[in-house]
Structure formats: structure tokens, C-alpha cells
Motif scaffolding. Structure first.
Motif, PDB file in Angstrom:
ATOM      1  N   LEU A  64       0.824  -1.208   0.000  1.00 49.91           N
ATOM      2  CA  LEU A  64       0.000   0.000   0.000  1.00 49.91           C
ATOM      3  C   LEU A  64       0.860   1.262   0.000  1.00 49.91           C
ATOM      4  O   LEU A  64       0.646   2.152  -0.843  1.00 49.91           O
ATOM      5  N   PRO A  65       1.859   1.391   0.892  1.00 52.22           N
ATOM      6  CA  PRO A  65       2.742   2.556   0.796  1.00 52.22           C
ATOM      7  C   PRO A  65       3.438   2.666  -0.561  1.00 52.22           C
ATOM      8  O   PRO A  65       3.645   3.780  -1.059  1.00 52.22           O
ATOM      9  N   ARG A  66       3.792   1.529  -1.173  1.00 55.35           N
ATOM     10  CA  ARG A  66       4.436   1.554  -2.482  1.00 55.35           C
ATOM     11  C   ARG A  66       3.507   2.151  -3.530  1.00 55.35           C
ATOM     12  O   ARG A  66       3.925   2.987  -4.355  1.00 55.35           O
ATOM     13  N   ALA A  67       2.244   1.754  -3.532  1.00 63.69           N
ATOM     14  CA  ALA A  67       1.288   2.308  -4.493  1.00 63.69           C
ATOM     15  C   ALA A  67       1.112   3.806  -4.289  1.00 63.69           C
ATOM     16  O   ALA A  67       1.031   4.575  -5.259  1.00 63.69           O
ATOM     17  N   LEU A  68       1.076   4.246  -3.035  1.00 62.07           N
ATOM     18  CA  LEU A  68       0.930   5.669  -2.745  1.00 62.07           C
ATOM     19  C   LEU A  68       2.170   6.445  -3.174  1.00 62.07           C
ATOM     20  O   LEU A  68       2.071   7.583  -3.658  1.00 62.07           O
TER      21      LEU A  68
END
Length: 241
Positions: free
Chosen positions: A127-131
Motif C-alpha cells: 500500500l505505501p508503495r502504491a501511494l
């Protein structure tokens, strides 16, 4: 009619259940994966029924590997990894699950995403990677709307000490000792995802939870509950055409 679980996310999206299909036995009834050992013709009909809810659009899917690779895609196809983002209207993004969490993202400046988040993906930071990718595209990730589909609940997800230690090292202390099993822990994946979302600045009012546990809810497939002999559900999202 295939039922679809939806949230206030303001674009076409949804999470399938195991209802509304033609498969039999442990795959009853809307199994959407041919890799489970189900009859391929029945799976094809189930997929047709699910896609009809979106008007049979072109589809971008994944060969999921329980990692943190997120792809920005422009058209239909299959990518190895566990996340997709697109700016293409009418392109349906798809992830498959049966205990892992399907995450759907919408950015008001015209981007949607779909992520597959099991424990490895969560602790690895999908999730942090997508953001981060949205930020690299010049978009403010704090404007993201996030829909969290059904997944295995913390009261049902027992893990070993090595997994709990991985989460502790990542600053995700969303696990507790299992009172019924010494040396084992109950891991709250959804809680860890919420913690990551909040740390990234997402607003609580833009996070939408279906709030169903796949292990507890008989209308959902669960890999753990059914000891690996089960079907798969989809998380689906697209920008309007």
C-alpha cells in the motif's frame, strides 16, 4: 444475478462473493480462478457473469506472487506482481483473493488502483508503495480514497512467531498472543493496513471497509478455512468511460 459488495468509493468497483455462479463442490458457486482445479468451462462462465456487471470491458489482471510490485498500465493484459494502477478510462483492474485483502484505490485526478495484500504484501508495504507511485506521478497521495474488501479477520488469522516478528520490525504491532496456542499469535492484517494508510496521511473518512471476515462468513471463499480447496473472489475497479 451476481451480488457485488460495494463501498462509497465514487467510481465503478466492487468485491465479488462466492454467490451467483455455476461451479460445484468446494468451488460453489462463483469461483473466478481456473488455477484452483475447478472445471475451466464453469470458471469461464463465472468470469463472464462477473464481468457483465461492468459491461464486459477490457481487463488488466495479475499473476500474483505475494510481493510489492505495482504496475502502471495503459491497457489490458496480465502482469507479474500484486498491484495495478491506471489512468485509462474503461479499463477494469482485477485482483484475486481468498483470505488476503483486496484494496481498491481512487485518486480524484483520474487514477484507480487494485492491490492484493496478504501478510507478505502488507509487511513489505504494497500500500505505501502504491501511494509512492502516485506521488511520483505528481499526485497528492493524501487525496486517495481507499476501499478495503473482505479478508481474514484478526480473530481468525493465527501465525507463528517469525511472522509476528516481521510485523514488529516493520512497526506494525497489530498482533497479540493467541491465548489458546502458546507460541502462536493472532494477526490483524486489516489493522496493519489501516495503520499504514493513516501514516501515509489518508483521511479516515476516505477509507471504506467492507468489514467481513472471509474465514467466518460462509458466503465468501477462505483458503485457510477450507484447507486450500476453495475458489477465488475478485476485487474490481475502473474509471468511468
Amino acid at each position: 444475478m451476481v451480488p457485488l459488495l460495494t463501498t462509497p468509493l465514487p467510481v465503478p468497483h466492487g468485491f465479488t462473493t462466492r454467490l451467483g455462479g455455476v461451479s460445484q463442490g468446494p468451488f460453489q458457486s462463483l469461483n473466478l480462478s481456473a488455477a484452483t482445479g475447478d472445471d475451466p468451462e464453469k470458471v469461464a462462465e463465472n468470469q463472464r457473469r462477473a464481468l457483465s456487471l461492468f459491461g464486459h470491458p477490457p481487463v488488466a489482471g495479475l499473476k500474483q506472487v505475494h510481493g510489492v510490485e505495482v504496475h502502471l498500465v495503459k491497457g489490458p493484459g496480465v502482469w507479474e506482481g500484486d498491484g495495478l494502477l491506471t489512468k485509462t478510462p474503461g479499463l477494469l483492474l482485477r485482483v484475486g483473493v481468498a483470505d488476503c485483502y483486496p484494496l481498491l484505490l481512487y485518486h480524484p485526478e483520474g487514477v484507480v488502483g487494485a492491490l492484493h495484500a496478504g501478510w507478505r504484501g502488507v509487511v513489505g508495504g504494497i500500500l505505501p508503495r502504491a501511494l509512492e507511485l502516485l506521488e511520483e506521478m505528481g499526485l497528492d497521495p493524501k487525496q486517495v480514497h481507499l476501499a478495503m474488501g473482505p479478508g481474514i479477520g484478526g480473530q481468525c488469522y493465527q501465525v507463528g512467531e517469525e511472522v509476528a516478528e516481521r510485523f514488529a520490525q516493520a512497526g506494525l504491532n497489530t498482533f497479540t498472543p493467541d491465548p489458546k496456542a502458546p507460541g502462536r499469535y493472532l494477526l490483524d492484517l486489516e489493522g496493519a493496513l489501516l495503520l499504514q494508510a493513516e501514516r501515509a496521511g489518508l483521511l479516515r473518512e476516505r477509507i471504506y471497509r467492507v468489514g467481513l471476515c472471509t474465514h467466518c462468513e460462509p458466503t465468501l471463499f477462505s483458503h485457510r478455512r477450507d484447507q486450500g480447496k476453495t475458489g477465488r473472489m475478485w476485487g474490481l475497479i475502473m474509471l468511468p468511460r
